[in-house]
Design an enzyme around this catalytic site. Structure first.
Site, PDB file in Angstrom:
ATOM      1  CG  ASP A 187      38.374  43.727  27.227  1.00 44.27           C
ATOM      2  OD1 ASP A 187      39.326  42.930  27.215  1.00 44.27           O
ATOM      3  OD2 ASP A 187      37.434  43.681  26.401  1.00 44.27           O
ATOM      4  CD  GLU A 271      42.814  42.198  27.797  1.00 39.65           C
ATOM      5  OE1 GLU A 271      42.468  41.008  27.736  1.00 39.65           O
ATOM      6  OE2 GLU A 271      42.515  43.035  26.940  1.00 39.65           O
ATOM      7  CB  CYS A 326      30.452  32.183  39.771  1.00 34.40           C
ATOM      8  SG  CYS A 326      30.341  31.649  38.045  1.00 34.40           S
ATOM      9  CG  ASP A 350      34.133  44.127  24.705  1.00 33.43           C
ATOM     10  OD1 ASP A 350      34.775  43.077  24.506  1.00 33.43           O
ATOM     11  OD2 ASP A 350      33.678  44.830  23.778  1.00 33.43           O
TER      12      ASP A 350
END
Length: 410
Positions: A187, A271, A326, A350
């Site tokens: 990230d 990304e 979750c 991050d």
């Protein structure tokens, strides 16, 4: 392909001849672009034929080697074909309509118009009518190791600190890489250059910010000089060298860091950022450009392909907002640096994003070994695997994209 670069040493009149060749190459490229604009259904072969017309109509264009003129026409067609591809893919925003080149800095020869010194291979002679002549090559690369037939193109490049000669060789050097049995999700950010799923962070070097004081000083000195004077030319040269140094620092950092990441991991997820859209935020544009995320990504993909590693670009939407434990969406602003979820998960922002990126990447790849299954289980992700197999041998394609990216035309 392999690119070897040498510094060029020559006399003053030879540098003038190189500049003339560069201007001619720029002229041919712009004329080919204009020819495409004024005529319908023009293809790259028509542009190559048009180069002969330019050589007949302009004496200075005739001085440039014929294949060098064709290389300039190919550069024009490269911009045109990229525009066509963007239109076909229906990318959002501007499609990149080709523009005329204002400041050309290079000229490219193919297999003719030059002759390498066969004895030492530390000098090259250009034989076209521009009268560049014999140039000495300074560098540590040994061209004796490669056959002359493998040199497909030769470029002369003008930079702020001098002139360079590049040799493009059609050689693929095999790289034997042992499996690292490790995966990583990256990230990228501004506070840190990147953070991975384990919380490891790399500091952002901020080369432009560190050199900004010197750049401003040189810029002020330049603005005080009289236009057209010799002192102004020297001040401009000093400013250009300072910018070139920062550019080289960025590239060196990106290459070394990308090499370390590729050597240490078999799967790299990151990304699929659109830097062009991100820099529209004027408050962060300078910092984003200074970070050079796109350059780091390009070297990741290149080195990943060369070393047989898997690089996966995943869509960046909600990677910072969703909980990596979750999956619940937890809204937070850019100033909120800690992810806190109702499920009890509390992580650095991050690190949470890096875990989500790795999950998306592994679910896209869907390949394995027992070590990859352990990584998936640690992230709470299940997938089918082949126990005991090396990941790089199970994947036919080295570079992959998420199906989500393909559907939205990114």
């Amino acid at each position: 392909m392999l690119v070897l670069e040498f510094k060029v040493r020559a006399k003053k009149h030879q540098y003038t001849a190189i500049n003339q060749a560069i201007r001619t190459a720029q002229f041919v490229q712009n004329k080919c672009l204009r020819f495409w604009m004024d005529n319908q259904e023009v293809n790259k072969y028509d542009l190559n034929k048009y180069c002969r017309v330019l050589a007949h109509n302009f004496d200075f264009a005739n001085k440039l080697n014929s294949q060098a003129r064709q290389s300039s026409a190919e550069r024009a067609w490269s911009a045109i074909s990229r525009f066509y591809d963007n239109c076909k893919r229906k990318i959002p925003g501007k499609k990149g309509f080709p523009k005329f080149k204002k400041n050309g800095r290079s000229v490219e020869y193919k297999t003719t118009g030059w002759k390498l010194d066969l004895n030492t291979r530390k000098a090259i002679t250009f034989t076209d009518k521009n009268q560049i002549g014999r140039l000495r090559l300074l560098g540590t690369y040994d061209l004796n190791f490669y056959p002359i037939e493998s040199i497909k193109r030769v470029r002369l490049i003008r930079r702020a600190d001098g002139y360079y000669c590049q040799f493009i060789l059609s050689i693929d050097i095999p790289v034997d890489t042992e499996p690292a049995n490790s995966v990583i999700g990256l990230d990228v950010g501004l506070q840190y250059f990147y953070a991975d799923q384990n919380g490891h962070k790399i500091n952002n070097p901020r080369f432009l910010r560190k050199g900004e004081k010197k750049l401003k000083k040189l810029q002020r000195k330049l603005s005080r000089k009289k236009k057209g004077s010799s002192n102004r030319r020297k001040a401009r040269q000093r400013l250009a060298k300072a910018h070139l140094k920062i550019s080289r620092q960025r590239k060196d950092f990106a290459v070394k860091l990308a090499r370390c990441v590729v050597h240490s991991n078999d799967v790299i997820a990151y990304e699929d950022l659109r830097i062009k859209n991100l820099v529209k935020n004027h408050c962060l544009a300078k910092s984003i450009n200074d970070a050079a995320w796109d350059q780091f990504r390009l070297w990741l993909e290149y080195l990943g392909k060369k070393h047989g590693k898997i690089t996966i670009a995943v869509p960046p939407q909600l990677t910072s907002q969703n909980c990596s434990n979750c999956g619940e969406k937890v809204k937070k602003s850019l100033s909120t640096r800690t992810h806190i979820c109702a499920c009890g998960c509390q992580l650095d922002r991050d690190e949470n994003a890096a875990r989500n990126i790795l999950k998306l990447g592994l679910s896209t790849a869907g390949h394995s070994g027992t070590w990859l299954q352990d990584s998936l289980n640690a992230l709470g992700e299940d997938t089918s695997t082949f126990s005991g197999e090396i990941l790089s041998k199970q994947v036919a394609s080295v570079n992959k994209e998420s199906p989500v990216i393909a559907t939205r035309g990114a």
